[in-house]
Design a protein around this motif. Structure first.
Motif, mmCIF file in Angstrom:
data_model
loop_
_atom_site.group_PDB
_atom_site.id
_atom_site.type_symbol
_atom_site.label_atom_id
_atom_site.label_comp_id
_atom_site.label_asym_id
_atom_site.label_seq_id
_atom_site.Cartn_x
_atom_site.Cartn_y
_atom_site.Cartn_z
ATOM 1 N N ASP A 98 -12.749 11.151 19.324
ATOM 2 C CA ASP A 98 -12.874 12.302 20.217
ATOM 3 C C ASP A 98 -13.710 13.409 19.597
ATOM 4 O O ASP A 98 -13.862 14.472 20.193
ATOM 5 N N ALA A 99 -14.235 13.170 18.412
ATOM 6 C CA ALA A 99 -15.033 14.185 17.726
ATOM 7 C C ALA A 99 -16.444 14.252 18.311
ATOM 8 O O ALA A 99 -16.921 13.300 18.943
ATOM 9 N N LYS A 100 -17.113 15.355 18.087
ATOM 10 C CA LYS A 100 -18.515 15.473 18.467
ATOM 11 C C LYS A 100 -19.324 14.436 17.689
ATOM 12 O O LYS A 100 -18.971 14.091 16.557
ATOM 13 N N PRO A 101 -20.408 13.927 18.255
ATOM 14 C CA PRO A 101 -21.179 12.862 17.593
ATOM 15 C C PRO A 101 -21.624 13.205 16.173
ATOM 16 O O PRO A 101 -21.700 12.330 15.322
ATOM 17 N N GLU A 102 -21.897 14.473 15.933
ATOM 18 C CA GLU A 102 -22.386 14.870 14.600
ATOM 19 C C GLU A 102 -21.238 15.111 13.617
ATOM 20 O O GLU A 102 -21.488 15.321 12.426
ATOM 21 N N ASN A 103 -20.018 15.068 14.089
ATOM 22 C CA ASN A 103 -18.866 15.337 13.229
ATOM 23 C C ASN A 103 -18.134 14.056 12.840
ATOM 24 O O ASN A 103 -18.344 13.001 13.438
ATOM 25 N N VAL A 104 -17.280 14.183 11.836
ATOM 26 C CA VAL A 104 -16.442 13.069 11.382
ATOM 27 C C VAL A 104 -15.005 13.342 11.813
ATOM 28 O O VAL A 104 -14.463 14.408 11.527
ATOM 29 N N GLU A 105 -14.417 12.382 12.501
ATOM 30 C CA GLU A 105 -13.038 12.546 12.958
ATOM 31 C C GLU A 105 -12.059 12.072 11.893
ATOM 32 O O GLU A 105 -12.213 10.999 11.313
ATOM 33 N N VAL A 106 -11.038 12.885 11.646
ATOM 34 C CA VAL A 106 -9.959 12.538 10.733
ATOM 35 C C VAL A 106 -8.651 12.623 11.512
ATOM 36 O O VAL A 106 -8.313 13.684 12.042
ATOM 37 N N VAL A 107 -7.934 11.516 11.598
ATOM 38 C CA VAL A 107 -6.676 11.463 12.348
ATOM 39 C C VAL A 107 -5.523 11.246 11.378
ATOM 40 O O VAL A 107 -5.522 10.275 10.620
ATOM 41 N N SER A 108 -4.563 12.144 11.418
ATOM 42 C CA SER A 108 -3.346 12.010 10.615
ATOM 43 C C SER A 108 -2.232 11.501 11.523
ATOM 44 O O SER A 108 -1.814 12.198 12.453
ATOM 45 N N VAL A 109 -1.765 10.279 11.272
ATOM 46 C CA VAL A 109 -0.731 9.658 12.103
ATOM 47 C C VAL A 109 0.623 9.855 11.420
ATOM 48 O O VAL A 109 0.777 9.536 10.235
ATOM 49 N N PHE A 110 1.605 10.332 12.182
ATOM 50 C CA PHE A 110 2.903 10.675 11.604
ATOM 51 C C PHE A 110 4.009 10.393 12.610
ATOM 52 O O PHE A 110 3.773 10.141 13.798
#
Length: 246
Positions: free
Chosen positions: A73-85
């Motif tokens: 779901d991040a912008k194309p130029e960004n890196v998505e980091v998902v923390s699952v808890f």
């Protein structure tokens, strides 16, 4: 001048020439001092900053690589980091302070997202609904740690919407009707469906987990410890950025 005096003068001249030559050899042509560069020295740090980071972690040994990338779901130029808890997970609770501190160090082109983990219609899913409810109400940062503490420290499972509404009212002054209305909202159900689809794509067997760019999965088992998880995640963020440049 006698022959003896001439002989002494000649020897003196000869010794002078030798001394001059020796001074030239030892001062002019002597090897330059060698500078030893260690990894902790400023020279080494500067050199390292101009080259790519060393390969510190290995796929399959320290983290998993998904065969099929999960959409982000991040912008194309960004890196998505998902923390699952999961709020009911003691390991997630222990990791959360580290995640919060680490999150503050992430650059502006990294998008951090929390995702509640669940694998079916059970207490995990109920807690996931709680998370999306408070997030939609704009209360995530205010109540997230408090929910963790209520479940982990006070042993209150918050097993249903009624218990949750009472807790939110008691601790944060949220009207039960307001909370319950949002808790049962269709928008929360949609968020749960979307999250469940992504969780299946991550192929998780448990929590906590950190997902980088929908491709790399960091879990305690391979990471070796909870402390290592943000470190490996940092490495993978750099890897994604370098791969994109390449």
């Amino acid at each position: 001048m006698t022959k003896k005096m001439k002989g002494i003068a000649g020897i003196a001249v000869f010794l002078g020439i030798i001394l001059v030559a020796a001074g030239y050899l030892f001062n002019g042509n002597s090897p330059k001092k060698t500078t030893i560069v260690s990894q902790s020295s400023p020279v080494a740090q500067n050199a390292t900053s101009q080259t790519q980071p060393l390969q510190r972690f290995q796929a399959g040994q320290d983290y998993r690589v998904l065969e099929n990338q999960v959409s982000t779901d991040a912008k194309p130029e960004n890196v998505e980091v998902v923390s699952v808890f999961w709020y009911g997970c003691p390991h997630c609770y222990a990791l959360e302070p580290k995640i919060e501190q680490w999150q503050k160090t992430l650059s502006s082109n990294v998008e951090f997202i929390r995702t509640p983990g669940f694998f079916g219609p059970n207490l995990w899913q109920t807690h996931a609904r709680l998370y999306y409810t408070v997030r939609n109400m704009g209360l995530e940062e205010k109540v997230h740690a408090g929910i963790f503490s209520e479940i982990q420290n006070r042993r209150n499972p918050l097993k249903d919407g009624e218990q949750m509404a009472g807790f939110m009212n008691r601790e944060f002054g949220i009207e039960p009707k307001t909370f319950t209305s949002e808790f049962n909202a269709f928008g929360v159900s949609q968020q749960l469906q979307k999250a469940f689809s992504k969780l299946k794509g991550y192929k998780l067997t448990g929590v906590p987990a950190i997902i980088i760019d929908g491709r790399y999965v960091v879990e305690p088992g391979l990471a070796g410890s909870l402390n290592n998880m943000p470190v490996i995640a940092d490495f993978l963020i750099r890897k994604v950025k370098q791969d994109r440049k390449g």
